[in-house]
Design a protein around this motif. Sequence first.
Motif, mmCIF file in Angstrom:
data_model
loop_
_atom_site.group_PDB
_atom_site.id
_atom_site.type_symbol
_atom_site.label_atom_id
_atom_site.label_comp_id
_atom_site.label_asym_id
_atom_site.label_seq_id
_atom_site.Cartn_x
_atom_site.Cartn_y
_atom_site.Cartn_z
ATOM 1 N N VAL A 129 0.789 -1.375 -0.101
ATOM 2 C CA VAL A 129 0.143 -0.157 0.079
ATOM 3 C C VAL A 129 1.097 1.277 -0.210
ATOM 4 O O VAL A 129 1.829 1.334 0.892
ATOM 5 N N GLN A 132 0.513 -4.818 18.402
ATOM 6 C CA GLN A 132 1.702 -4.498 18.624
ATOM 7 C C GLN A 132 2.389 -3.859 17.727
ATOM 8 O O GLN A 132 2.177 -3.947 16.796
ATOM 9 N N LEU A 162 -1.838 1.624 21.471
ATOM 10 C CA LEU A 162 -2.509 0.394 20.995
ATOM 11 C C LEU A 162 -4.121 0.493 21.082
ATOM 12 O O LEU A 162 -4.607 -0.085 20.747
HETATM 13 C C1 HEC Z 1 -6.368 5.751 11.986
HETATM 14 C C2 HEC Z 1 -6.956 4.336 11.675
HETATM 15 C C3 HEC Z 1 -5.806 3.242 12.003
HETATM 16 C C4 HEC Z 1 -4.999 2.962 13.131
HETATM 17 C C5 HEC Z 1 -5.077 4.115 14.272
HETATM 18 C C6 HEC Z 1 -4.377 1.739 13.098
HETATM 19 N N1 HEC Z 1 -4.570 1.119 11.998
HETATM 20 FE FE1 HEC Z 1 -4.036 -0.548 11.135
HETATM 21 N N2 HEC Z 1 -5.049 -0.419 9.485
HETATM 22 C C7 HEC Z 1 -5.729 0.981 9.006
HETATM 23 C C8 HEC Z 1 -5.821 0.683 7.465
HETATM 24 C C9 HEC Z 1 -6.627 1.923 6.842
HETATM 25 C C10 HEC Z 1 -5.367 -0.295 7.020
HETATM 26 C C11 HEC Z 1 -5.224 -0.698 5.480
HETATM 27 C C12 HEC Z 1 -3.897 -0.759 4.753
HETATM 28 C C13 HEC Z 1 -3.123 0.772 4.963
HETATM 29 O O1 HEC Z 1 -3.876 1.717 4.706
HETATM 30 O O2 HEC Z 1 -1.938 1.096 5.372
HETATM 31 C C14 HEC Z 1 -4.807 -0.929 8.096
HETATM 32 C C15 HEC Z 1 -3.906 -2.161 8.279
HETATM 33 C C16 HEC Z 1 -3.525 -2.874 9.092
HETATM 34 C C17 HEC Z 1 -2.797 -4.255 9.291
HETATM 35 C C18 HEC Z 1 -3.052 -5.312 8.085
HETATM 36 C C19 HEC Z 1 -4.350 -5.938 8.239
HETATM 37 C C20 HEC Z 1 -5.530 -5.082 7.937
HETATM 38 O O3 HEC Z 1 -6.221 -4.839 8.866
HETATM 39 O O4 HEC Z 1 -5.889 -4.687 7.008
HETATM 40 C C21 HEC Z 1 -2.235 -4.354 10.564
HETATM 41 C C22 HEC Z 1 -1.522 -5.614 10.909
HETATM 42 C C23 HEC Z 1 -2.362 -3.236 11.217
HETATM 43 N N3 HEC Z 1 -3.206 -2.272 10.580
HETATM 44 C C24 HEC Z 1 -1.943 -3.041 12.500
HETATM 45 C C25 HEC Z 1 -2.233 -1.780 13.141
HETATM 46 C C26 HEC Z 1 -1.740 -1.938 14.511
HETATM 47 C C27 HEC Z 1 -0.696 -2.562 15.436
HETATM 48 C C28 HEC Z 1 -1.983 -0.529 14.908
HETATM 49 C C29 HEC Z 1 -1.697 0.131 16.227
HETATM 50 C C30 HEC Z 1 -0.273 0.212 16.861
HETATM 51 C C31 HEC Z 1 -2.929 0.040 13.924
HETATM 52 N N4 HEC Z 1 -2.957 -0.925 12.978
HETATM 53 C C32 HEC Z 1 -3.482 1.236 14.003
HETATM 54 C C33 HEC Z 1 -6.063 1.818 9.719
HETATM 55 C C34 HEC Z 1 -5.459 2.135 11.260
#
Ligand code: HEC
Length: 177
Positions: free
Chosen positions: A47, A136, A150
């Motif tokens: 991505v 994590q 987290l």
């Molecule tokens: C503000 C929103 C947001 C936060 C806060 C967030 N994520 Fe996500 N996460 C996303 C999005 C949107 C994607 C889809 C891929 C991308 O856009 O990078 C994703 C994708 C992921 C994925 C791949 C699996 C999936 O759900 O598609 C992992 C593993 C992941 N995040 C881990 C984490 C971890 C660990 C944290 C906290 C430290 C975290 N994320 C915090 C929005 C968030």
Amino acid sequence: MTIRSYLIIASAAAALAALAIAAPVRAGGDKIAFPESHEAGVLFTTVDRADNKQFREFYASAAALDAAKKGEPLPSGTVITMRQYAAKLDAQGNPEKDANGRFLKGNLIGYAIMEKRTGWGSEYPDNVRNGEWEYQAFKPDKTVNTAANLGACFNCHKPLDKQDYVYLYDKMKAAAK
Ligand code: HEC
């Protein structure tokens, strides 16, 4: 009691309550060990993130991709690994692009991991819990990034409850053999 001392007690109680919510989420993340063998799994998609100028790689097991293909929840033991890279920037500070218009990867800046196991998450209230997932963050040297919030991971992934809390569920589906 004066209003002032009441306010001090009330705000101390609120601060303690906030700690009580933050603490289990922090401790829960300690269940996740750095996934040393993630590269043995499948790099199922990448991505480009224009907002923070990152290039991201996503790894999961073939068994997890198979479950997504069937439209099922991902199996216990699933680990999804996100490798975060700074995008390579041009002289103006904009991400450089390859022939396909995709970002180029620069330095590795960290890892974000989600892992689920049978029974995990049972200590959380419903408004926090994401099924059996824990989250994590790790630094490039594979030690825990203690600065990561987290609770924010749970919060932002929570609306994806119809697809096992995974944003890239359809990408996993598409990458299954
Ligand atoms: C503000 C929103 C947001 C936060 C806060 C967030 N994520 Fe996500 N996460 C996303 C999005 C949107 C994607 C889809 C891929 C991308 O856009 O990078 C994703 C994708 C992921 C994925 C791949 C699996 C999936 O759900 O598609 C992992 C593993 C992941 N995040 C881990 C984490 C971890 C660990 C944290 C906290 C430290 C975290 N994320 C915090 C929005 C968030």
